[in-house]
Design a protein around this motif. Structure first.
Motif, PDB file in Angstrom:
ATOM      1  N   ARG A 178       0.834  -1.224   0.000  1.00 44.33           N
ATOM      2  CA  ARG A 178       0.000   0.000   0.000  1.00 44.33           C
ATOM      3  C   ARG A 178       0.858   1.259   0.000  1.00 44.33           C
ATOM      4  O   ARG A 178       0.458   2.287  -0.565  1.00 44.33           O
ATOM      5  CB  ARG A 178      -1.022  -0.014   1.135  1.00 44.33           C
ATOM      6  N   THR A 179       2.053   1.192   0.593  1.00 45.71           N
ATOM      7  CA  THR A 179       2.952   2.351   0.531  1.00 45.71           C
ATOM      8  C   THR A 179       3.257   2.678  -0.934  1.00 45.71           C
ATOM      9  O   THR A 179       3.164   3.837  -1.362  1.00 45.71           O
ATOM     10  CB  THR A 179       4.266   2.055   1.286  1.00 45.71           C
ATOM     11  N   ARG A 334       1.643  -0.951  20.333  1.00 44.34           N
ATOM     12  CA  ARG A 334       1.678  -2.367  20.698  1.00 44.34           C
ATOM     13  C   ARG A 334       2.199  -3.206  19.529  1.00 44.34           C
ATOM     14  O   ARG A 334       3.010  -4.114  19.701  1.00 44.34           O
ATOM     15  CB  ARG A 334       0.263  -2.825  21.086  1.00 44.34           C
ATOM     16  N   TRP A 335       1.723  -2.872  18.319  1.00 45.13           N
ATOM     17  CA  TRP A 335       2.172  -3.602  17.117  1.00 45.13           C
ATOM     18  C   TRP A 335       3.698  -3.507  17.012  1.00 45.13           C
ATOM     19  O   TRP A 335       4.382  -4.488  16.764  1.00 45.13           O
ATOM     20  CB  TRP A 335       1.510  -3.018  15.859  1.00 45.13           C
ATOM     21  N   TYR A 336       4.229  -2.299  17.291  1.00 41.94           N
ATOM     22  CA  TYR A 336       5.676  -2.110  17.125  1.00 41.94           C
ATOM     23  C   TYR A 336       6.458  -2.766  18.260  1.00 41.94           C
ATOM     24  O   TYR A 336       7.547  -3.298  18.037  1.00 41.94           O
ATOM     25  CB  TYR A 336       6.018  -0.609  17.018  1.00 41.94           C
ATOM     26  N   SER A 384      -2.174   3.748  10.031  1.00 39.01           N
ATOM     27  CA  SER A 384      -1.235   2.647  10.191  1.00 39.01           C
ATOM     28  C   SER A 384      -0.149   2.761   9.107  1.00 39.01           C
ATOM     29  O   SER A 384      -0.271   3.564   8.183  1.00 39.01           O
ATOM     30  CB  SER A 384      -2.000   1.331  10.085  1.00 39.01           C
ATOM     31  N   HIS A 385       0.905   1.948   9.218  1.00 38.89           N
ATOM     32  CA  HIS A 385       2.047   2.012   8.298  1.00 38.89           C
ATOM     33  C   HIS A 385       1.612   2.002   6.824  1.00 38.89           C
ATOM     34  O   HIS A 385       0.952   1.066   6.386  1.00 38.89           O
ATOM     35  CB  HIS A 385       2.972   0.826   8.539  1.00 38.89           C
ATOM     36  N   THR A 399       5.235   5.051  11.441  1.00 35.21           N
ATOM     37  CA  THR A 399       6.380   4.679  10.596  1.00 35.21           C
ATOM     38  C   THR A 399       7.511   4.267  11.536  1.00 35.21           C
ATOM     39  O   THR A 399       7.518   4.651  12.706  1.00 35.21           O
ATOM     40  CB  THR A 399       6.934   5.853   9.750  1.00 35.21           C
ATOM     41  N   PRO A 400       8.494   3.519  11.035  1.00 36.23           N
ATOM     42  CA  PRO A 400       9.743   3.401  11.791  1.00 36.23           C
ATOM     43  C   PRO A 400      10.404   4.784  11.873  1.00 36.23           C
ATOM     44  O   PRO A 400      10.027   5.698  11.131  1.00 36.23           O
ATOM     45  CB  PRO A 400      10.586   2.448  10.939  1.00 36.23           C
TER      46      PRO A 400
END
Ligand code: CA
Length: 505
Positions: A178-179, A334-336, A384-385, A399-400
């Motif tokens: 998607r990015t 939490r995901w990260y 989200s990312h 994002t990171p």
């Protein structure tokens, strides 16, 4: 420079640092030489007692600290990250600030309602295999065709390391795919790139632009806009085919003109890189002030970098506009946490040797300085990312923190980038202007032809936060209208690196 009344450490502002025995007006004496941007103890700190900066606990003293001592990284034990299960949800969202009316920029209006800040021919790609060929074609287009089309700013090969050799059905693949979908349809490419494919890759053109995207993407997938290398007769003919298609697109793009657009059409991505202990007191809060102005003018402002928000999340969830927005922010944290745990790391892996040399003791101190970029308005939404942001106001786009990965992911949405730096980086992107703001005047002077704006005057008292914030706001409108940044001047476009948490096969 002390930030908050509760702080028991301050940072040294003097460019040359202070010598042992140096006396401060409040009768504090430096017990040893302390370099610029490093911390000095303002009071005695007992072992196990909190070390405070920004009015928050950045860690606990590992041993007794005397007033005037240099408080170094190894003397501070970092606190645990805020517990995600007990955070306050939307308990005190800030009231909206008065709107700022009448601010505009000269930009491009796109058919999908987005606004461009540049008029670029994009050569989108499905897979890394075609990247050198497309970059070769882009060099030829720039040299042979572009001079005939003065209203087109540039031609950019939108190349990346993704597209094949990956588990494309795995949940993690959704993020890079998607990015790339959103970047390929970027507002500065008028949403209509050419698409170059190899032929046998996992990320087929129809997968890059599936039916859900059809409304926007169908013109992209028309045969004239898709060049499949494995259908071409050798390299020279492949390049000639790309040049023929490019010329037709350049004729269309060259008819476009800048029009007066509302400032609300801006989607500004914020990021920091090469941060030092000044970042959190000069450039980041000045950008935060500008972010508030942009939000008041109706624009969208994205802040990102999960590992630099994680330790300050307890300051952000109360600011969420609704409990659901706060929950979405916690979901991303939490995901990260889980992602890092899978790699047997945690958020303490974030700070770099440069950050530490610049006086940042740990990720907590870095995060407290980093979120100053987010200003003071309510958090309106969380993406989200790699998701495209559609809302207005202040939005967290996960994002990171890695500069080039964060920038790549923010490109899914942003049409202008503000980048703050203390240690310095020549970072730039080819698809959007990157406005670089320095934390210290010494950096702006040393890198006079890379740094666009200096916020260092805030530390010396030469300028106020508000002055620099307004300066950034006005410069954003100028750059959005076509004024070139230093990274554009030198043609510095970092590689696009979509975040891929999915498996490589
Ligand atoms: Ca970064």
């Amino acid at each position: 420079m002390r930030v908050h009344a509760r702080d028991n450490v301050a940072i040294i502002v003097n460019p040359e640092g202070v010598a042992a025995g140096a006396e401060f007006p409040d009768s504090l004496t430096a017990r040893e030489a302390i370099p610029q941007s490093h911390k000095i103890a303002l009071a005695a700190i007992e072992p196990g007692q909190p070390v405070c900066r920004y009015g928050e606990i950045i860690g606990y003293a590992r041993r007794a600290v005397e007033p005037g001592q240099w408080v170094r990284e190894e003397m501070i034990e970092a606190p645990a990250a805020p517990d995600l299960d007990t955070l306050p949800l939307a308990t005190r969202p800030p009231a909206p600030l008065p709107p700022l009316e009448g601010f505009t920029f000269e930009g491009y209006r796109n058919a999908d309602g987005s606004y461009g800040t540049r008029n670029i021919l994009g050569l989108a790609t499905t897979v890394q295999c075609v990247a050198p060929t497309v970059e070769y074609a882009a060099r030829r287009i720039r040299a042979e065709l572009l001079p005939r089309f003065p209203h087109v700013d540039d031609v950019v090969a939108v190349t990346h390391p993704y597209g094949c050799g990956v588990a494309i059905e795995a949940p993690g693949a959704r993020i890079p795919v998607r990015t790339l979908q959103h970047i390929s349809l970027h507002a500065n490419l008028s949403g209509q790139p050419l698409l170059v494919s190899l032929g046998c890759e996992k990320l087929q053109p129809a997968r890059l632009f599936p039916p859900a995207f059809a409304g926007q993407a169908l013109p992209v997938l028309e045969a004239a806009n898709v060049i499949r290398l494995q259908d071409q007769l050798g390299f020279a003919e492949t390049v000639a085919a790309i040049l023929r298609a490019a010329e037709l697109r350049l004729i269309q793009l060259d008819r476009r003109r800048r029009h007066t657009c509302p400032a609300a059409g801006l989607v500004v991505g914020l990021q920091c890189g090469g941060s030092d202990a000044f970042s959190g007191v000069t450039c980041n809060p000045a950008v935060g002030f500008a972010a508030d102005l942009l939000v008041r003018a109706g624009a969208t402002v994205l802040f990102s970098e999960v590992t630099e928000v994680r330790d300050a999340v307890h300051l952000l969830t109360p600011r969420a506009a609704t409990p659901n927005v706060a929950r979405a922010l916690i979901r991303e944290m939490r995901w990260y946490d889980d992602y890092l745990a899978l790699g047997q790391a945690d958020r303490s892996a974030n700070p770099t040797p440069g950050n530490k040399r610049g006086g940042l003791a740990n990720v907590v101190e870095k995060a407290l300085g980093s979120i100053a970029k987010a200003g003071s308005t309510a958090l309106m939404d969380v993406a989200s990312h790699g998701e495209k942001v559609t809302g207005k106001g202040l939005i967290f786009a996960a994002t990171p923190a890695s500069d080039f990965i964060c920038g790549t992911q923010q490109l899914a949405s942003m049409n202008l980038h503000i980048f703050t730096t203390g240690e310095g980086t020549p970072y730039g992107l080819s698809l959007v202007p990157v406005l670089k703001v320095s934390s210290r005047t010494a950096l702006a002077e040393k890198w006079h032809d890379l740094i666009d704006l200096d916020a260092g005057g805030i530390a010396t008292g030469a300028k106020s936060m508000e002055e620099v914030g307004w300066e950034i706001f006005h410069r954003v409108l100028e750059v959005a209208s076509g004024r070139r940044t230093w990274s554009e001047h030198w043609g510095l476009g970092n590689a696009l690196i979509p975040f891929n948490p999915g498996p490589v096969t």
